[in-house]
Write a protein that holds these residues in place. Sequence first.
Motif, PDB file in Angstrom:
ATOM      1  N   TYR A 211       0.960  -1.198   0.045  1.00  0.00           N
ATOM      2  CA  TYR A 211       0.085  -0.007   0.105  1.00  0.00           C
ATOM      3  C   TYR A 211       1.057   1.222  -0.036  1.00  0.00           C
ATOM      4  O   TYR A 211       1.803   1.426   0.976  1.00  0.00           O
ATOM      5  CB  TYR A 211      -0.953  -0.072   1.325  1.00  0.00           C
ATOM      6  N   LYS A 212       0.948   1.916  -1.003  1.00  0.00           N
ATOM      7  CA  LYS A 212       1.466   3.317  -0.955  1.00  0.00           C
ATOM      8  C   LYS A 212       0.857   4.223  -0.008  1.00  0.00           C
ATOM      9  O   LYS A 212      -0.314   4.312   0.278  1.00  0.00           O
ATOM     10  CB  LYS A 212       1.326   4.026  -2.478  1.00  0.00           C
ATOM     11  N   SER A 213       1.703   5.151   0.728  1.00  0.00           N
ATOM     12  CA  SER A 213       1.167   5.887   1.549  1.00  0.00           C
ATOM     13  C   SER A 213       2.068   7.345   1.521  1.00  0.00           C
ATOM     14  O   SER A 213       3.153   7.101   1.453  1.00  0.00           O
ATOM     15  CB  SER A 213       1.157   5.387   2.913  1.00  0.00           C
ATOM     16  N   MET A 214       1.265   8.374   1.597  1.00  0.00           N
ATOM     17  CA  MET A 214       2.212   9.665   1.931  1.00  0.00           C
ATOM     18  C   MET A 214       2.170  10.148   3.286  1.00  0.00           C
ATOM     19  O   MET A 214       1.413   9.910   3.816  1.00  0.00           O
ATOM     20  CB  MET A 214       1.484  10.686   0.940  1.00  0.00           C
ATOM     21  N   ALA A 215       3.092  10.671   3.641  1.00  0.00           N
ATOM     22  CA  ALA A 215       3.270  11.526   5.076  1.00  0.00           C
ATOM     23  C   ALA A 215       2.445  12.764   4.740  1.00  0.00           C
ATOM     24  O   ALA A 215       3.404  13.832   4.932  1.00  0.00           O
ATOM     25  CB  ALA A 215       4.580  11.320   5.610  1.00  0.00           C
ATOM     26  N   GLY A 216       1.406  12.699   4.731  1.00  0.00           N
ATOM     27  CA  GLY A 216       0.773  14.185   4.511  1.00  0.00           C
ATOM     28  C   GLY A 216       1.137  14.891   3.440  1.00  0.00           C
ATOM     29  O   GLY A 216       1.359  14.285   2.224  1.00  0.00           O
ATOM     30  N   ASN A 217       1.646  16.169   3.597  1.00  0.00           N
ATOM     31  CA  ASN A 217       2.337  16.958   2.564  1.00  0.00           C
ATOM     32  C   ASN A 217       3.779  16.861   2.607  1.00  0.00           C
ATOM     33  O   ASN A 217       4.517  17.331   1.692  1.00  0.00           O
ATOM     34  CB  ASN A 217       1.849  18.358   2.760  1.00  0.00           C
ATOM     35  N   ASN A 218       4.258  15.820   3.234  1.00  0.00           N
ATOM     36  CA  ASN A 218       5.707  15.642   3.435  1.00  0.00           C
ATOM     37  C   ASN A 218       6.015  14.895   2.097  1.00  0.00           C
ATOM     38  O   ASN A 218       5.619  13.432   2.382  1.00  0.00           O
ATOM     39  CB  ASN A 218       5.977  15.062   4.647  1.00  0.00           C
ATOM     40  N   THR A 219       6.968  15.403   1.346  1.00  0.00           N
ATOM     41  CA  THR A 219       7.299  14.440   0.191  1.00  0.00           C
ATOM     42  C   THR A 219       8.320  13.711   0.491  1.00  0.00           C
ATOM     43  O   THR A 219       8.549  12.812  -0.351  1.00  0.00           O
ATOM     44  CB  THR A 219       7.596  15.404  -1.302  1.00  0.00           C
ATOM     45  N   PHE A 220       9.197  13.799   1.533  1.00  0.00           N
ATOM     46  CA  PHE A 220      10.477  12.884   1.868  1.00  0.00           C
ATOM     47  C   PHE A 220      10.102  11.568   2.547  1.00  0.00           C
ATOM     48  O   PHE A 220      10.693  10.584   2.072  1.00  0.00           O
ATOM     49  CB  PHE A 220      11.211  13.767   2.511  1.00  0.00           C
ATOM     50  N   GLY A 221       9.034  11.569   3.315  1.00  0.00           N
ATOM     51  CA  GLY A 221       8.890  10.089   3.988  1.00  0.00           C
ATOM     52  C   GLY A 221       9.707   9.510   4.894  1.00  0.00           C
ATOM     53  O   GLY A 221       9.776   8.597   5.361  1.00  0.00           O
ATOM     54  N   TYR A 222      10.799  10.493   5.297  1.00  0.00           N
ATOM     55  CA  TYR A 222      11.757   9.982   6.377  1.00  0.00           C
ATOM     56  C   TYR A 222      11.152  10.173   7.792  1.00  0.00           C
ATOM     57  O   TYR A 222      10.583  10.956   8.098  1.00  0.00           O
ATOM     58  CB  TYR A 222      12.770  10.959   6.219  1.00  0.00           C
ATOM     59  N   VAL A 223      11.406   9.025   8.243  1.00  0.00           N
ATOM     60  CA  VAL A 223      11.203   8.833   9.913  1.00  0.00           C
ATOM     61  C   VAL A 223      12.546   9.082  10.301  1.00  0.00           C
ATOM     62  O   VAL A 223      13.405   8.094  10.447  1.00  0.00           O
ATOM     63  CB  VAL A 223      10.666   7.683  10.348  1.00  0.00           C
ATOM     64  N   LEU A 224      13.098   9.966  10.900  1.00  0.00           N
ATOM     65  CA  LEU A 224      14.400  10.292  11.390  1.00  0.00           C
ATOM     66  C   LEU A 224      14.602   9.663  12.783  1.00  0.00           C
ATOM     67  O   LEU A 224      13.519   9.265  13.410  1.00  0.00           O
ATOM     68  CB  LEU A 224      14.790  11.892  11.535  1.00  0.00           C
ATOM     69  N   SER A 225      15.782   9.159  13.049  1.00  0.00           N
ATOM     70  CA  SER A 225      16.036   8.877  14.425  1.00  0.00           C
ATOM     71  C   SER A 225      15.521   9.576  15.565  1.00  0.00           C
ATOM     72  O   SER A 225      15.839  10.794  15.567  1.00  0.00           O
ATOM     73  CB  SER A 225      17.711   8.800  14.629  1.00  0.00           C
ATOM     74  N   GLY A 226      14.725   8.784  16.371  1.00  0.00           N
ATOM     75  CA  GLY A 226      14.261   9.620  17.564  1.00  0.00           C
ATOM     76  C   GLY A 226      13.141  10.480  17.184  1.00  0.00           C
ATOM     77  O   GLY A 226      12.815  11.403  18.039  1.00  0.00           O
ATOM     78  N   SER A 227      12.524  10.272  15.992  1.00  0.00           N
ATOM     79  CA  SER A 227      11.269  11.100  15.673  1.00  0.00           C
ATOM     80  C   SER A 227      10.072  10.320  15.272  1.00  0.00           C
ATOM     81  O   SER A 227      10.153   9.258  15.228  1.00  0.00           O
ATOM     82  CB  SER A 227      11.587  12.290  14.782  1.00  0.00           C
ATOM     83  N   LYS A 228       9.121  11.038  14.787  1.00  0.00           N
ATOM     84  CA  LYS A 228       7.709  10.703  14.667  1.00  0.00           C
ATOM     85  C   LYS A 228       7.300  11.072  13.169  1.00  0.00           C
ATOM     86  O   LYS A 228       7.516  12.316  13.040  1.00  0.00           O
ATOM     87  CB  LYS A 228       6.721  10.745  15.774  1.00  0.00           C
TER      88      LYS A 228
END
Length: 263
Positions: A211-228
């Motif tokens: 299933y493709k999914s976008m992170a809202g308006n965030n085009t990068f989709g990176y879940v950085l270390s220690g973040s959400k």
Amino acid sequence: MNIFQNLNHLLIKLFSFLFLSLIATQFIYAKSNFLIWPIYPVLESQDKAAPVWLENVGDEASMVQIRVFKWSKVNNEDQYQEQQEIIASPPIVKVVAGDKQMIRLTKAMNVPDSKEYSYRIIIDELPINLNKDDEVSNVSFKMRYSLPLFSYGRGIGSGNSQTTQKMNSKNPNARPILNWSIIDGKNLIEIENIGLISVRVSGFQVDGKEYKSMAGNNTFGYVLSGSKLAFNLSDELKSLILKNKSIYAIVGQNQEPILINKK
């Protein structure tokens, strides 16, 4: 003119404007385009610098500005801060048509042991054209390119080489460790990364189906270390997750999906 004639007149003007705008946009894009590589640069703990190459495949010379910002996530939004830890050299450069230029990203300070620092490299085409005498000739369209950059302290690495893979294998936290939770009342799933390594999530896998999914308006989709980061959910995917189906993150080509644990 009656109301219908006025309407037709306005429509003709609108379509003419859109047509001319499209032609102008295509022409501007054709005048100066860049190939950039590598698109995922890294600075391993032993590296003092890393190269990024810009190749001008357009028809005219172009001036570009290179800046490096500290990159973090706050409330699912990308945050950029000025920094002096990574220096881009040269910071502004002219690249003639058909030529290429190396940008050197130099480490001004070391990353603490077992830490990953995240940055964004912002490459802007300055809004000018240059004539043969290097004088400003006319205003042009401005393009922006954005690349991720990760820098590592001793004890962990990017995992792009056998050396860093072997090093990471000695530390159980030197990887993305993902947890999920559904945001109440919304078709959103929040992914938390408690591992030491960031990861780019392009979608999810449940029961072998992707299933493709976008992170809202965030085009990068990176879940950085220690973040959400929150991703959009289809009704179908949300239903499967709520049925306690195992969910995996799709993290890139030739990489195994990562199991996401329920928070």
